[in-house]
Scaffold this motif. Sequence first.
Motif, PDB file in Angstrom:
ATOM      1  N   GLU A  78      43.497  21.331  32.619  1.00  0.00           N
ATOM      2  CA  GLU A  78      43.311  21.705  31.130  1.00  0.00           C
ATOM      3  C   GLU A  78      42.732  22.605  30.781  1.00  0.00           C
ATOM      4  O   GLU A  78      41.856  22.785  29.694  1.00  0.00           O
ATOM      5  N   ILE A  79      42.306  23.630  31.819  1.00  0.00           N
ATOM      6  CA  ILE A  79      41.469  24.569  31.546  1.00  0.00           C
ATOM      7  C   ILE A  79      41.986  25.665  30.755  1.00  0.00           C
ATOM      8  O   ILE A  79      43.107  26.174  30.932  1.00  0.00           O
ATOM      9  N   GLU A  80      41.368  26.031  29.694  1.00  0.00           N
ATOM     10  CA  GLU A  80      41.954  27.234  28.913  1.00  0.00           C
ATOM     11  C   GLU A  80      41.287  28.444  29.236  1.00  0.00           C
ATOM     12  O   GLU A  80      41.958  29.559  28.877  1.00  0.00           O
ATOM     13  N   ARG A  81      40.316  28.736  29.830  1.00  0.00           N
ATOM     14  CA  ARG A  81      39.621  30.024  30.178  1.00  0.00           C
ATOM     15  C   ARG A  81      39.442  30.073  31.846  1.00  0.00           C
ATOM     16  O   ARG A  81      38.670  29.256  32.301  1.00  0.00           O
ATOM     17  N   LEU A 100      45.985  25.644  30.946  1.00  0.00           N
ATOM     18  CA  LEU A 100      46.305  26.382  29.750  1.00  0.00           C
ATOM     19  C   LEU A 100      45.654  27.718  29.795  1.00  0.00           C
ATOM     20  O   LEU A 100      45.133  28.355  28.719  1.00  0.00           O
ATOM     21  N   ILE A 101      45.279  28.599  30.865  1.00  0.00           N
ATOM     22  CA  ILE A 101      44.941  29.776  30.999  1.00  0.00           C
ATOM     23  C   ILE A 101      45.615  30.768  30.227  1.00  0.00           C
ATOM     24  O   ILE A 101      46.768  30.839  30.509  1.00  0.00           O
ATOM     25  N   GLY A 102      45.048  31.718  29.297  1.00  0.00           N
ATOM     26  CA  GLY A 102      45.882  32.572  28.565  1.00  0.00           C
ATOM     27  C   GLY A 102      45.818  33.850  29.008  1.00  0.00           C
ATOM     28  O   GLY A 102      46.421  34.753  28.704  1.00  0.00           O
ATOM     29  N   ARG A 103      44.758  34.092  29.922  1.00  0.00           N
ATOM     30  CA  ARG A 103      44.459  35.543  30.604  1.00  0.00           C
ATOM     31  C   ARG A 103      43.923  35.391  31.705  1.00  0.00           C
ATOM     32  O   ARG A 103      43.034  34.670  32.291  1.00  0.00           O
ATOM     33  N   ILE A 104      44.244  36.718  32.637  1.00  0.00           N
ATOM     34  CA  ILE A 104      43.665  36.750  34.072  1.00  0.00           C
ATOM     35  C   ILE A 104      42.144  37.359  33.522  1.00  0.00           C
ATOM     36  O   ILE A 104      42.435  38.905  33.364  1.00  0.00           O
ATOM     37  N   GLU A 105      41.228  36.806  34.161  1.00  0.00           N
ATOM     38  CA  GLU A 105      39.881  37.517  33.866  1.00  0.00           C
ATOM     39  C   GLU A 105      38.619  36.964  34.776  1.00  0.00           C
ATOM     40  O   GLU A 105      38.968  35.754  35.382  1.00  0.00           O
ATOM     41  N   ASN A 106      37.691  37.492  35.083  1.00  0.00           N
ATOM     42  CA  ASN A 106      36.783  37.135  35.782  1.00  0.00           C
ATOM     43  C   ASN A 106      36.976  36.775  37.239  1.00  0.00           C
ATOM     44  O   ASN A 106      36.444  35.719  37.835  1.00  0.00           O
ATOM     45  N   VAL A 107      37.918  37.541  37.864  1.00  0.00           N
ATOM     46  CA  VAL A 107      38.159  37.235  38.931  1.00  0.00           C
ATOM     47  C   VAL A 107      38.070  38.654  40.087  1.00  0.00           C
ATOM     48  O   VAL A 107      38.406  38.805  41.153  1.00  0.00           O
ATOM     49  N   GLY A 108      37.534  39.756  39.223  1.00  0.00           N
ATOM     50  CA  GLY A 108      37.516  41.185  40.049  1.00  0.00           C
ATOM     51  C   GLY A 108      36.472  41.191  41.118  1.00  0.00           C
ATOM     52  O   GLY A 108      36.732  42.039  41.958  1.00  0.00           O
ATOM     53  N   LYS A 109      35.640  40.152  40.922  1.00  0.00           N
ATOM     54  CA  LYS A 109      34.425  40.085  42.189  1.00  0.00           C
ATOM     55  C   LYS A 109      34.956  39.262  43.730  1.00  0.00           C
ATOM     56  O   LYS A 109      34.080  39.278  44.303  1.00  0.00           O
ATOM     57  N   LEU A 110      36.085  38.838  43.417  1.00  0.00           N
ATOM     58  CA  LEU A 110      36.466  37.980  44.498  1.00  0.00           C
ATOM     59  C   LEU A 110      37.231  39.015  45.466  1.00  0.00           C
ATOM     60  O   LEU A 110      38.391  39.010  45.614  1.00  0.00           O
ATOM     61  N   LYS A 111      36.485  39.714  46.254  1.00  0.00           N
ATOM     62  CA  LYS A 111      36.876  40.783  47.222  1.00  0.00           C
ATOM     63  C   LYS A 111      37.747  40.135  48.471  1.00  0.00           C
ATOM     64  O   LYS A 111      38.657  40.890  49.063  1.00  0.00           O
ATOM     65  N   LYS A 112      37.442  38.865  48.629  1.00  0.00           N
ATOM     66  CA  LYS A 112      38.063  38.309  50.060  1.00  0.00           C
ATOM     67  C   LYS A 112      39.594  37.400  49.414  1.00  0.00           C
ATOM     68  O   LYS A 112      39.963  36.810  50.455  1.00  0.00           O
ATOM     69  N   LEU A 136      52.449  27.748  35.663  1.00  0.00           N
ATOM     70  CA  LEU A 136      52.477  26.920  34.929  1.00  0.00           C
ATOM     71  C   LEU A 136      51.267  27.125  33.877  1.00  0.00           C
ATOM     72  O   LEU A 136      50.505  26.337  33.544  1.00  0.00           O
ATOM     73  N   ASN A 137      51.052  28.499  33.468  1.00  0.00           N
ATOM     74  CA  ASN A 137      49.824  28.654  32.546  1.00  0.00           C
ATOM     75  C   ASN A 137      50.563  29.460  31.326  1.00  0.00           C
ATOM     76  O   ASN A 137      51.741  29.517  31.065  1.00  0.00           O
ATOM     77  N   ASN A 138      49.680  30.047  30.352  1.00  0.00           N
ATOM     78  CA  ASN A 138      49.954  30.713  29.125  1.00  0.00           C
ATOM     79  C   ASN A 138      49.475  32.380  29.345  1.00  0.00           C
ATOM     80  O   ASN A 138      49.378  32.737  28.369  1.00  0.00           O
TER      81      ASN A 138
END
Length: 442
Positions: free
Chosen positions: A32-35, A55-67, A75-77
């Motif tokens: 039930e993660i929203e962010r 329940l994630i509504g936006r793709i964010e905070n993954v830009g530093k995962l280079k690998k 099944l998200n928002n």
Amino acid sequence: MGRITEDLVRRNAEHNDCVIFSLEELSLHQQEIERLEHVDRWCRDLKILYLQNNLIGRIENVGKLKKLEYLNLALNNIEKIENLEGCEGLTKLDLTVNFIGQLSSVKALRHNIHLRELFLMGNPCADFRGYRQFVVATLQQLKWLDGKEIERSERIQALQDFPVIEQQIGEQEKAYCLRRAKDKKEAERKLQEERENREEEGRRGCDGCSPSSGESKGHVQAPDTQQGDREEKQLDSSEADLEFWNKPSLFTPESRLETLRHMEKQRKDGEKLSEKKKEVKPPRTLVTEDGRALNVNEPKYLDTSLISVDVQPTYVRVVVKGKPFQLVLPGEVRPDSSSAQRSQATGHLVVCMPKVGEVITGSQRTPKPGMTNPDSSREHANKRSKQTEKLEVDPSKHSFPDVANIVQGKKHMPRRVQPEPEVPPSGGDPDFEDNPEVPPLI
């Protein structure tokens, strides 16, 4: 609603000894993660990240995962593809059953040159005319789309028709955005109405709780009335729940959030109702006021660590997680010599309690004579322990030959050191003739 916390990440990193900085695979599905947050700072070495059914509504905070190689956000928002340019090693992206209506946002994946698989089925954009041709022509590095391999001829045809398809996709996007804006306004209006209704119900409940002027202050509501009110509230709640699930609604991010809130409210109401139903049981009477112990047994046995045994001269008490089993003994026992053991195979508990006036030995239990002197019995036991028992055999009843006496006479020495045979004395056999040419018998 759930959030990504350090404790949550560590609990899902048991395969890596709960170490998160070197974690390569992380599963946070159905939380039930929203962010989407913190993961890019705590787990820089991630290669596989599962975030489906949240329940994630936006793709964010993954830009530093280079690998990062595989990202599952099914099944998200999510309504738009963005902020994935920094995932340089991304090869597979799953966005199945989201709310992506801006198909042109797939252009943000052009920078992910290693992307080979993309899943967009179940999104509104997948129903657009020319959807597959647009994605195939836009992302030329793709090899698979929605589980179907992209052939070379299909890509060539899509590139040839791309100008016309792009115009069609643009028109369909505009129409979808208008409908989506209307749905958002309608969802906000319904949410506001629900909040006002809840506030109104709360005010009515407070007015009903205040005593009227005609009622006495010491008046207490009867238990039957309380039970009736409780059943009436439960009936109203069940009717409201049935009405909620039968009400038609659009499949939107707001409707998913509304459903989750309703389920959360239903769960909390159930917990409150169960707490009210719990009645405080009076403590069990184990010993009467006059000191007489009673036979008591409350079952539900659990782990051995929750079992405590108390042996007294006239009774034994076994307490298992606060549930006592007490048994009055027909005779007096010795608590200091008692023992309790539980079988690891069957779980049976065995309590050994020697009676007063008996002696416990290794093999049997023998009663003491009533008039025996304790000192004499102790001396007798010491003598018996010092005495060594031996096995006696009658030598006259041998059923086997005496091997030690089979050969009598002198022992023969080895041939190499055997001396010359001595001449028998003259007092021997008169018929004996010694022939020196005959070799001696060995």
